[in-house]
Design an enzyme around this catalytic site. Structure first.
Site, mmCIF file in Angstrom:
data_model
loop_
_atom_site.group_PDB
_atom_site.id
_atom_site.type_symbol
_atom_site.label_atom_id
_atom_site.label_comp_id
_atom_site.label_asym_id
_atom_site.label_seq_id
_atom_site.Cartn_x
_atom_site.Cartn_y
_atom_site.Cartn_z
ATOM 1 N N SER A 1 0.953 -1.280 0.036
ATOM 2 C CA SER A 1 -0.179 -0.044 0.074
ATOM 3 C C SER A 1 1.045 1.194 0.098
ATOM 4 O O SER A 1 2.079 1.364 0.484
ATOM 5 C CB SER A 1 -0.848 0.006 1.110
ATOM 6 O OG SER A 1 -1.683 1.147 1.369
ATOM 7 N N TYR B 1 -3.389 -0.445 10.245
ATOM 8 C CA TYR B 1 -3.164 -0.800 8.750
ATOM 9 C C TYR B 1 -1.904 -0.344 8.394
ATOM 10 O O TYR B 1 -0.963 -1.267 7.671
ATOM 11 C CB TYR B 1 -4.078 -0.215 7.911
ATOM 12 C CG TYR B 1 -4.209 -0.433 6.504
ATOM 13 C CD1 TYR B 1 -4.789 -1.602 5.947
ATOM 14 C CD2 TYR B 1 -3.483 0.474 5.477
ATOM 15 C CE1 TYR B 1 -4.817 -1.700 4.688
ATOM 16 C CE2 TYR B 1 -3.618 0.189 4.238
ATOM 17 C CZ TYR B 1 -4.226 -0.683 3.663
ATOM 18 O OH TYR B 1 -4.328 -1.250 2.473
#
Length: 246
Positions: free
Chosen positions: A138, A151
């Site tokens: 990501s 996250y």
């Protein structure tokens, strides 16, 4: 010889889009995830060159059984797209329950490790030896969003996992790369049109891109000969607030 690809989290979103693209370009695609109904939908969309195995990526025994079935059915694995992931509601670290942190880490990191470990073991014992592991990272691996400690921590760790697999795989002709995705249209980005928190604490809508661009990028990585590797690639909505964020 038909190449065999495994896509985790293949029942929806990025995983489904990548499975469809790989299937359309000659791969036999095995999709896995927890919900067999969603996996079966993906298989039906791909056609005869696809199959589904339901498994929880955090369950090492279930993942081992999945790889045993892939080896029994196909004899080898050429590509793993290590894609399965989750997230929880944004909150400052002081307000994040430990259970929420562990929920994200267990899927995004522990699950990715378990799946990569199984793929690595199959790829180094098969003949011809070798294969490719593509980890879904990501842009949060580099620049976090506010309130994203679970996250962001998981995706920083994925970068470390990618680098170590790349080194560990060299003696066995196993390549490993990472795709860092920014704002691909999926269930996880559905709320962005209505506004999401920015680094200056404002709330602003953000652009998203078609998930097809992610799938095309994964296909490019998968199609490379094993003597070449995309180590890291970032695919993002061009005008999203990433470059210069913060």
């Amino acid at each position: 010889m038909t190449k065999i690809a495994l896509v985790t989290g293949g029942g929806s979103g990025i995983g489904r889009a990548c499975a469809l693209t790989l299937g359309a370009h000659g791969y036999h695609v095995v999709v896995t995830g927890r919900r067999i109904e969603a996996l079966d939908e993906t298989v039906q969309m791909i056609g005869s060159n696809a199959s589904a195995i339901a498994a929880d990526v955090t369950d090492a025994e279930a993942v081992d059984a999945m790889y045993a079935k892939i080896e029994a059915d196909h004899g080898r694995l050429d590509v793993l797209f290590n894609n399965a992931g989750n997230n929880v509601a944004a909150a400052p670290i002081g307000d994040v329950p430990v259970e929420d942190f562990l929920k994200v880490i267990n899927v995004n990191l522990v699950g990715a490790f378990i799946c990569a470990r199984g793929a690595f073991n199959l790829m180094r014992r098969q003949d011809p030896q070798g294969g490719r592991i593509i980890n879904n990272g990501s842009i949060s691996a580099y620049v976090p969003r506010p309130g994203s400690s679970p996250y962001t921590s998981s995706k920083h760790a994925i970068t470390g996992l990618t680098r170590t697999i790349s080194l560990d795989g060299r003696p066995y002709n196993i390549a490993c790369g990472q795709i860092d995705i920014g704002n691909a249209a999926s269930e996880m980005t559905a709320k962005m049109g209505g506004g999401v928190p920015q680094a200056d604490l404002s709330i602003k809508p953000e652009p998203v891109m078609d998930v097809k661009h992610v799938a095309d990028s994964v296909l490019h990585m998968a199609d490379l000969p094993l003597e070449a590797n995309v180590q890291f690639i970032t695919v993002m909505a061009s005008s999203m607030p990433f470059i210069g964020r913060g």
